[in-house]
Write an enzyme that holds these catalytic residues in place. Structure first.
Site, PDB file in Angstrom:
ATOM      1  N   GLY A 144       0.831  -1.212   0.000  1.00 37.19           N
ATOM      2  CA  GLY A 144       0.000   0.000   0.000  1.00 37.19           C
ATOM      3  C   GLY A 144       0.860   1.254   0.000  1.00 37.19           C
ATOM      4  O   GLY A 144       1.947   1.260   0.576  1.00 37.19           O
ATOM      5  N   ASP A 173       0.689   1.984   9.110  1.00 38.95           N
ATOM      6  CA  ASP A 173       0.274   1.259  10.316  1.00 38.95           C
ATOM      7  C   ASP A 173       1.355   1.210  11.395  1.00 38.95           C
ATOM      8  O   ASP A 173       1.069   0.868  12.537  1.00 38.95           O
ATOM      9  CB  ASP A 173      -0.107  -0.185   9.959  1.00 38.95           C
ATOM     10  CG  ASP A 173      -1.381  -0.268   9.134  1.00 38.95           C
ATOM     11  OD1 ASP A 173      -2.059   0.763   8.990  1.00 38.95           O
ATOM     12  OD2 ASP A 173      -1.678  -1.366   8.627  1.00 38.95           O
ATOM     13  N   MET A 230      -7.280   3.010   9.957  1.00 39.47           N
ATOM     14  CA  MET A 230      -6.560   1.823   9.495  1.00 39.47           C
ATOM     15  C   MET A 230      -5.729   1.223  10.633  1.00 39.47           C
ATOM     16  O   MET A 230      -5.498   1.860  11.654  1.00 39.47           O
ATOM     17  CB  MET A 230      -5.709   2.159   8.277  1.00 39.47           C
ATOM     18  CG  MET A 230      -6.548   2.242   7.019  1.00 39.47           C
ATOM     19  SD  MET A 230      -5.555   2.355   5.533  1.00 39.47           S
ATOM     20  CE  MET A 230      -6.828   2.149   4.279  1.00 39.47           C
TER      21      MET A 230
HETATM   22  O1  F6P Z   1      -1.135   0.266   4.450  1.00 34.67           O
HETATM   23  C1  F6P Z   1      -1.653  -0.723   5.326  1.00 34.67           C
HETATM   24  C2  F6P Z   1      -3.129  -0.665   5.247  1.00 34.67           C
HETATM   25  O2  F6P Z   1      -3.400   0.656   5.457  1.00 34.67           O
HETATM   26  C3  F6P Z   1      -3.941  -1.503   6.233  1.00 34.67           C
HETATM   27  O3  F6P Z   1      -4.183  -0.927   7.457  1.00 34.67           O
HETATM   28  C4  F6P Z   1      -5.212  -1.739   5.458  1.00 34.67           C
HETATM   29  O4  F6P Z   1      -5.890  -2.871   5.901  1.00 34.67           O
HETATM   30  C5  F6P Z   1      -4.710  -1.893   4.085  1.00 34.67           C
HETATM   31  O5  F6P Z   1      -3.571  -1.058   3.974  1.00 34.67           O
HETATM   32  C6  F6P Z   1      -5.696  -1.613   3.030  1.00 34.67           C
HETATM   33  O6  F6P Z   1      -5.073  -1.640   1.802  1.00 34.67           O
HETATM   34  P1  F6P Z   1      -5.785  -1.755   0.385  1.00 34.67           P
HETATM   35  O7  F6P Z   1      -7.142  -1.204   0.498  1.00 34.67           O
HETATM   36  O8  F6P Z   1      -4.905  -0.950  -0.499  1.00 34.67           O
HETATM   37  O9  F6P Z   1      -5.776  -3.197   0.059  1.00 34.67           O
END
Ligand code: F6P
Length: 382
Positions: free
Chosen positions: A33, A162, A204
């Site tokens: 992410g 996170d 998140m």
């Molecule tokens: O970057 C980590 C995070 O923010 C997590 O907390 C969250 O579950 C995830 O990314 C969501 O990512 P995506 O929607 O891009 O799959």
């Protein structure tokens, strides 16, 4: 550069005599992410490599550029001009690009996972890549470790909003996310107070509650729910009702997406794409419903979602990202591989990737932040 002393002495050596370094060609990749500060890492790594006389390539979309599914581009000083303050990543990213479990579409439309790591390494060799700076979270670190075991030279930069990577006091992106959440909490306070409502805000943090804890404490939330402390909804409602009796007719609940009730499980959301981790979230709505039923108070929920991953990195994150990017190149110059740059205040050091992976970083329920929250009247629903 295995400790602070070596870290600073290697930096001095590089600064004093850059001509003595071997000319290198390095590549940079961003995976998982996105997080505010990625571009600042890229910029710092590119500039400090080019200033050593090295060449820099950018692998597009995780490792896809090295597997024929995207491009590998030359990065110059011009490519990174004016990007340090921008969110996102100029190299783009993916959380579906694990080369050891790469999704391949079959004729019937379904997917299978294939190991394409040898192909990646061979393509890197053909491009004359001596080392890779890979910027990512725990998933990217695991991939980097396996590629190192197969002979690739890699130095990692820890990234995630996170803040759940061990071995570093913090990851870049976290501070920006906390500030985004904090701004939202401040705004929710006015509506909550004006309407005598309970506002439940989900942030998140699939496995770790750092964003919820830091933003909730800084934002004077009344309840903070995190995965490390399973909650009892009855205790959450008791806190809200106690505030009511004391004349405080509104409450703010900050919940990490990965929080779950005692004896229960994390709330999942629909389907994931092939090769992607299980999606979680949506717990805020359930909690809001339960609070409304049990307390009779008007309650609303909000999922802050990807707003936390966007926007300009804070000054803190920009600085940390810049230090990480330069330190990763410094580590490569010192002949290091299989290591991750880390903040061990006040120094930037490098540690073995396996050390960062050994134990996931989680909120310690006995940490002073949790204690401070409790002592100032915040409930964790336990
Ligand atoms: O970057 C980590 C995070 O923010 C997590 O907390 C969250 O579950 C995830 O990314 C969501 O990512 P995506 O929607 O891009 O799959």
């Amino acid at each position: 550069m295995h400790d602070r002393e070596k870290s600073s002495s290697s930096s001095r050596q590089v600064d004093q005599d850059p001509e003595q370094e071997t000319l290198m060609r390095i590549a940079i990749s961003t995976g998982g992410g996105d997080a505010p500060g990625l571009n600042a890492v890229i910029r710092a790594a590119v500039l400090s490599a080019i200033n050593r006389g090295w060449e820099v390539l950018g692998i597009k979309r995780g490792y896809a550029g090295l597997m024929g599914d995207d491009e590998v581009v030359r990065l110059t000083k011009d490519s990174v001009r004016g990007i340090a303050h921008l969110g996102g990543t100029i190299l783009r990213t993916t959380n579906r690009g694990n080369p050891f479990h790469y999704p391949r579409k079959l004729d019937d439309g379904s997917y299978e996972e294939v190991d394409r790591s040898d192909e990646l390494i061979e393509n890197a060799r053909q491009l004359g890549i001596d080392a890779i700076v890979t910027i990512g979270g725990d998933g990217s670190l695991s991939i980097a470790k396996r590629l190192c075991d197969k002979g690739m030279k890699i130095v990692c930069v820890p990234k995630t909003i996170d803040n759940d990577v061990s071995g570093t006091i913090t990851t870049f992106g976290f501070d920006t996310a906390v500030n985004t959440a904090l701004e939202a909490i401040d705004k929710l306070h006015t509506t909550a107070e004006s309407h005598d409502r309970v506002m439940v805000m989900e942030v998140m943090g699939r496995d770790a509650g750092f964003i919820a804890l830091h933003s909730g404490l800084a934002g004077s939330a009344d309840v903070i729910l995190i995965p490390e402390i399973p909650y009892d909804i009855a205790r959450v409602c008791e806190k809200i009702q106690a505030r009511d009796r004391a004349g405080r007719h509104f409450s703010i609940v900050v919940v990490a997406e990965g929080a779950y009730p005692q004896g229960g499980a994390t709330h999942t959301m629909g389907e994931s794409m092939p090769g992607q981790a299980r999606r979680i979230g949506g717990i805020a709505e359930n909690i809001a419903r339960e609070i409304m039923v049990q307390t009779g108070k008007e309650t609303r929920s909000l999922v802050l979602g990807h707003l936390q991953r966007g926007g300009m990195p804070t000054g803190y994150d920009r600085l940390l990202a810049t230090r990480f990017g330069a330190a990763a190149v410094r580590a490569i110059a010192a002949g290091e591989s299989g290591r991750m740059v880390a903040l061990q205040s006040p120094h930037i050091v490098t540690i073995p990737i396996e050390q960062a992976l050994a134990e996931p970083k989680r909120v310690d329920p006995s940490h002073d932040l949790v204690q401070t929250a409790r002592e100032t009247g915040i409930s964790f629903g336990d």
